[in-house]
Each structure stands twice: as structure tokens, then as C-alpha cells.
Design a protein around this motif. Structure first.
Motif, PDB file in Angstrom:
ATOM      1  N   TRP A 234       0.816  -1.337  -0.143  1.00  0.00           N
ATOM      2  CA  TRP A 234       0.139  -0.066  -0.007  1.00  0.00           C
ATOM      3  C   TRP A 234       0.830   1.275  -0.175  1.00  0.00           C
ATOM      4  O   TRP A 234       0.454   2.268  -0.531  1.00  0.00           O
ATOM      5  N   THR A 250      -4.973   6.074   2.675  1.00  0.00           N
ATOM      6  CA  THR A 250      -5.956   5.474   3.380  1.00  0.00           C
ATOM      7  C   THR A 250      -7.281   6.380   3.713  1.00  0.00           C
ATOM      8  O   THR A 250      -8.318   6.012   3.782  1.00  0.00           O
ATOM      9  N   THR A 254     -10.910   6.047   2.558  1.00  0.00           N
ATOM     10  CA  THR A 254     -11.903   5.627   3.601  1.00  0.00           C
ATOM     11  C   THR A 254     -13.143   6.680   3.300  1.00  0.00           C
ATOM     12  O   THR A 254     -14.220   6.352   3.695  1.00  0.00           O
ATOM     13  N   PRO A 260     -11.252   1.203   5.009  1.00  0.00           N
ATOM     14  CA  PRO A 260      -9.766   1.539   4.394  1.00  0.00           C
ATOM     15  C   PRO A 260      -9.691   0.611   3.236  1.00  0.00           C
ATOM     16  O   PRO A 260     -10.378  -0.430   3.191  1.00  0.00           O
TER      17      PRO A 260
END
Length: 267
Positions: A234, A250, A254, A260
Motif C-alpha cells: 500500500w 487511506t 476511507t 480502508p
């Protein structure tokens, strides 16, 4: 009316495609050459959930306006900046025409920004023929007949193509193809257009700002990567997509999706 579209055929922006593929049939159909400067494609969504629980679908929308023939009345959907959520139940189908970015401006006759986050009755923008087309679309299960009805409706009402709309559609295509682009000034340099002019064009023709289009392209790419079924770095993906760090990705993901990216990948 059948179900079972493959998850990989759901298309970019459809969230939780594996689950969606068990609930609906989604097919896309090319427009005729006479309509193609305005409409990217027609889409048909059909479902049969009789005796089953209702289902809530979620999509990260694209920078397109849609004309949708559905119950209880035909509607025009502007760009949805948040996730687009729709609950289906029972048995039914809808047909939509996805307009090229900028192309609906000629039909609306005012800035497309006026439609952002709005769903308006198509009867307020078109003549009574839109209701006749609605009845024709919803009275058949045959995709070809649905598309033919929509084509006939649009062919009788489309104005002369707007060269500026064509230019804007090309701009959107270029920047959405490069999700690593981050800043509006980078886009302006790439396209050879001053920032202020770019912002005015997008407000007038697209309905969303260049910044929003950039951000949405990155989120689409992140969602696609998350569903590839492989282990994802990620932090590396965040850098690939132009985020400052993994936490930035993230937060952005989100806020748009509701969970997430790592959790989404496992769902």
C-alpha cells in the motif's frame, strides 16, 4: 432476464464487484455512429431478487451525466461526488445512457455544474416523448429493443455537436488515464491550458472541478488494484498514485468508500 455478470466485467468504479455479480446483470451497448459524439454507451441493469433480501449497491461515479429510464419516472443524474448508493429489490430493470464528459451541456443549455449531486426528472428537460420512451424501455426484457427506443428518442432531439465539448471530453480522457497526476497546474501544463480556463471549462461542461476528476481517477485505480487478488504494497501504491504517503491514501479511500483500502481488499 438473467443474472451473473462476471465481476471483472462490472467496470471501474463498481464497488464490491464479486457480490454485485451475484445480484444483477450488467450489460453495455455501443451507440450508433450518429449518437456516439454524445453518448459513450448504453447500460442495462437487470435483477431478480424475488424471495430474497434487497441489495444496496455502491459505485464511485465517473465524470459523466446519465439519462436513466427507470421506475417511477425517467431521470437525469448529475455527477455524484460521493459514493452513489442504490437499493434494489424484487424484479426489475433500468436502461441508462452515459453521456461523454461535457456532451450533456448542449442538451442542458446551462452549466453542467448545476446538476452536481442532483437527480432531476427528465420530463423537466425533455418533451413528452421521454415518457413514451420510458414505457417502451420498461415494457420489454430485450436489450436491443430498449437500446433502440433510447436511440430513437435521442436521435430526434440531439443538437449539433459542440466542438468545445469534444475537446473537454478528450481532456477528461487524458487526465483519467494518468492517475499519478496530482495537481491541477500539472494538468493545465499537460493540456496547454491556463488553470483558470481549465476550471471554467470543467464547471461549464463537466460539472466537476479538475481536482475532483483527478482525485476520483486515483480512487478508481486504488479500488481496481485492491480487487486484483494479490498482496499489495500500500505504501508503494500510494506513491504510484501521487499521494504523499500511505496514510493520505487511506484517508482519501476511507472517506469515499467507507472502509480502508486493506479492509476493502479483503471484503
Amino acid at each position: 432476464m438473467t443474472e451473473g455478470t462476471k465481476p471483472e466485467d462490472m467496470g471501474r468504479g463498481v464497488l464490491y464487484p464479486e457480490l454485485m455479480a451475484t445480484k444483477i446483470r450488467l450489460d453495455r451497448h455501443e451507440p450508433s455512429a450518429a449518437v456516439a459524439r454524445f453518448v459513450e454507451y448504453y447500460w442495462v441493469v437487470a435483477w431478480d431478487l424475488r424471495g430474497k433480501s434487497s441489495h444496496e449497491s455502491k459505485t464511485l461515479s465517473h465524470p459523466n451525466v446519465h439519462l436513466v429510464f427507470e421506475e417511477p419516472h425517467p431521470s437525469v443524474y448529475g455527477i455524484v461526488r460521493g459514493p452513489f448508493v442504490r437499493r434494489i429489490s424484487g424484479r426489475g430493470h433500468v436502461l441508462g445512457a452515459r453521456f461523454r464528459p461535457g456532451a450533456f451541456r448542449a442538451l442542458l443549455d446551462r452549466p453542467v455544474a448545476d446538476l452536481v449531486d442532483r437527480v432531476v426528472p427528465a420530463t423537466g428537460l425533455f418533451d413528452g416523448g421521454v415518457l413514451d420512451t420510458q414505457r417502451a424501455v420498461l415494457s420489454t426484457d430485450d436489450d436491443a429493443e430498449m437500446v433502440a427506443a433510447a436511440e430513437d428518442f435521442l436521435l430526434a432531439r440531439l443538437p449539433e455537436p459542440d466542438p468545445v465539448a469534444d475537446t473537454v471530453a478528450d481532456m477528461v480522457a487524458r487526465i483519467t488515464a494518468e492517475p499519478s497526476l496530482v495537481r491541477v497546474d500539472e494538468v493545465a501544463d499537460l493540456l496547454g491550458v491556463p488553470v483558470r480556463r481549465l476550471q471554467r471549462l470543467f464547471a461549464e461542461y463537466v460539472g466537476a472541478s479538475p481536482k475532483w476528476v483527478l482525485r476520483r481517477a486515483r480512487l478508481h485505480e486504488a479500488a481496481e488494484r485492491a480487487k486484483q487478488g494479490t498482496r499489495i504494497d500500500w505504501a508503494a501504491l500510494a506513491l504510484d498514485l501521487g499521494y504523499s504517503d500511505q496514510s493520505h491514501l487511506t484517508r482519501d479511500f476511507t472517506a469515499a468508500v467507507g472502509e480502508p483500502p486493506a479492509a476493502y481488499a479483503k471484503s
